[in-house]
Design a protein around this motif. Structure first.
Motif, mmCIF file in Angstrom:
data_model
loop_
_atom_site.group_PDB
_atom_site.id
_atom_site.type_symbol
_atom_site.label_atom_id
_atom_site.label_comp_id
_atom_site.label_asym_id
_atom_site.label_seq_id
_atom_site.Cartn_x
_atom_site.Cartn_y
_atom_site.Cartn_z
ATOM 1 N N GLY A 80 3.058 -21.539 25.863
ATOM 2 C CA GLY A 80 3.831 -20.609 26.688
ATOM 3 C C GLY A 80 4.023 -21.218 28.066
ATOM 4 O O GLY A 80 3.694 -22.388 28.291
ATOM 5 N N ARG A 81 4.588 -20.422 28.974
ATOM 6 C CA ARG A 81 4.815 -20.948 30.327
ATOM 7 C C ARG A 81 3.651 -20.572 31.226
ATOM 8 O O ARG A 81 3.244 -19.420 31.264
ATOM 9 C CB ARG A 81 6.113 -20.383 30.891
ATOM 10 N N SER A 110 8.153 -20.714 24.405
ATOM 11 C CA SER A 110 8.374 -19.289 24.149
ATOM 12 C C SER A 110 7.124 -18.602 23.608
ATOM 13 O O SER A 110 7.152 -17.404 23.311
ATOM 14 C CB SER A 110 9.520 -19.124 23.149
ATOM 15 N N GLY A 111 6.030 -19.353 23.425
ATOM 16 C CA GLY A 111 4.791 -18.738 22.953
ATOM 17 C C GLY A 111 4.808 -18.416 21.468
ATOM 18 O O GLY A 111 4.224 -17.438 21.024
#
Ligand code: TXA
Ligand code: MG
Length: 314
Positions: free
Chosen positions: A238-239, A253-254
């Motif tokens: 993820g971010r 985007s996980g």
């Protein structure tokens, strides 16, 4: 090549395998030698078709319903060996059980169909190292081993990216020996018991492949990183707000499936950067994330010194 006792590396949907004629003692012995694999760690026999199952094993009703639901696919069943089973005793590492699976990758299926009997195939990496998810990874693993593999079939990047789920079906209720891409939720309803780590510790090596230190790159792996130390390479899920000169993202985007697909290739890339430590941000402990965390935990476990690893102070 297989019929001549040679080793053929081939793609599966999980990771690449280093294949040998399962019925040849010499060929199976050369798989152990090429990998530097401990003789106590048994191999999976890959089959083209469920019709071959009873050539090697005695499946109970639970095993048959699992096979029907998940094969071809990333599920391995450990079953009692059939009396007079023609597979080399070494595939079972001397036990009275045998692990079997029918892979889904079309190139694996074509190879198995052409060969007509079982192919014993561990992941095509040196023992204890990161599994290969591309043909180039296999070539790199065995670059120093002449004649291994005798042939390397390139089927592109492995779709799933982590190894099959292994279930022990020798007793009444199936027991999970290795988490994989078939998740506990999918196995719900088949009466499976999750052995988890506790059962692995309690019983004498039910799946000897699940040694604590395994799936390891050269660099040290640090899990659940929420901050970074000087010089660490970053592997994000993820971010995150973290910054590092050398970084990769398992899935911006996980998405856990995408992360599984990319995990081993990205570990190799970060390892090649020469960083001493790869810091991995938290990965949710759900679905295939359970298998991802399991592999990372083993990659981060303390490990014995190996030839080619960093020098150890004495
Ligand atoms: O996805 C996969 O399973 C890949 C592809 C190539 O099929 N293969 C793979 O093989 O991961 P390998 O050898 O790296 O892992 C096989 C696992 C090991 O943990 C081994 O100990 C376990 O299966 N195993 C094999 N035979 C067994 C047996 N008779 N009893 C208990 N565990 C067994
Ligand atoms: Mg392996």
């Amino acid at each position: 090549m297989l019929a001549a006792g040679k080793l053929v590396a081939f793609p599966t949907e999980t990771v690449y395998g280093l294949g040998a004629d399962a019925e040849s003692d010499a060929a199976v012995a050369s798989v152990y030698a090429a990998k530097g694999r401990p003789a106590v760690n048994p191999l999976i026999v890959h089959l083209a078709d469920i019709a071959l199952l009873e050539r090697y094993a005695v499946p109970n009703a639970a095993a048959l319903s699992l096979a029907e639901r998940f094969w071809p696919g990333p599920l391995t069943l450990v079953l009692p060996r059939r009396p007079q089973c023609p597979a080399s005793a070494a595939v079972s590492a001397g036990r009275d059980s045998i692990a079997v699976r029918i892979p889904a990758h079309p190139l694996a299926r074509a190879l198995l169909e052409a060969f007509g009997r079982g192919i014993a195939a561990p992941s095509a990496n040196r023992s204890g190292r990161v599994s290969p998810t591309a043909a180039a990874h296999v070539a790199a693993e065995f670059a120093g081993v002449p004649g291994v593999p005798a042939m390397l079939l390139d089927g592109g990047a492995s779709a799933v990216g982590i190894e099959s789920t292994v279930l022990d079906c020798t007793g009444d209720a199936p027991v999970m020996l290795r988490a994989g891409s078939v998740t506990e939720a999918e196995l719900h309803g088949f009466g499976c018991r999750a052995a988890g780590r506790s059962a692995e510790k309690d019983t004498p090596l039910p799946s000897p492949g699940m040694l604590e230190s395994h799936y390891a790159p050269r660099a040290r792996v640090r899990m659940n990183a929420t901050q970074l130390y000087e010089g660490e390479a970053l592997l994000e899920f993820g971010r995150t707000a973290l910054h590092a000169a050398v970084r990769r993202n398992l899935s911006p985007s996980g998405n856990l499936e995408e992360a599984a697909h990319r995990l081993y290739a990205l570990l190799r890339e970060l390892d090649a950067s020469g960083a001493a430590v790869i810091a991995v941000t938290p990965i949710p402990e759900e679905g295939i994330g359970i298998a991802l965390n399991d592999r990372l935990r083993r990659a981060s476990a303390p490990r014995p010194a190996r030839p080619g690893s960093e020098p150890v102070a004495i």
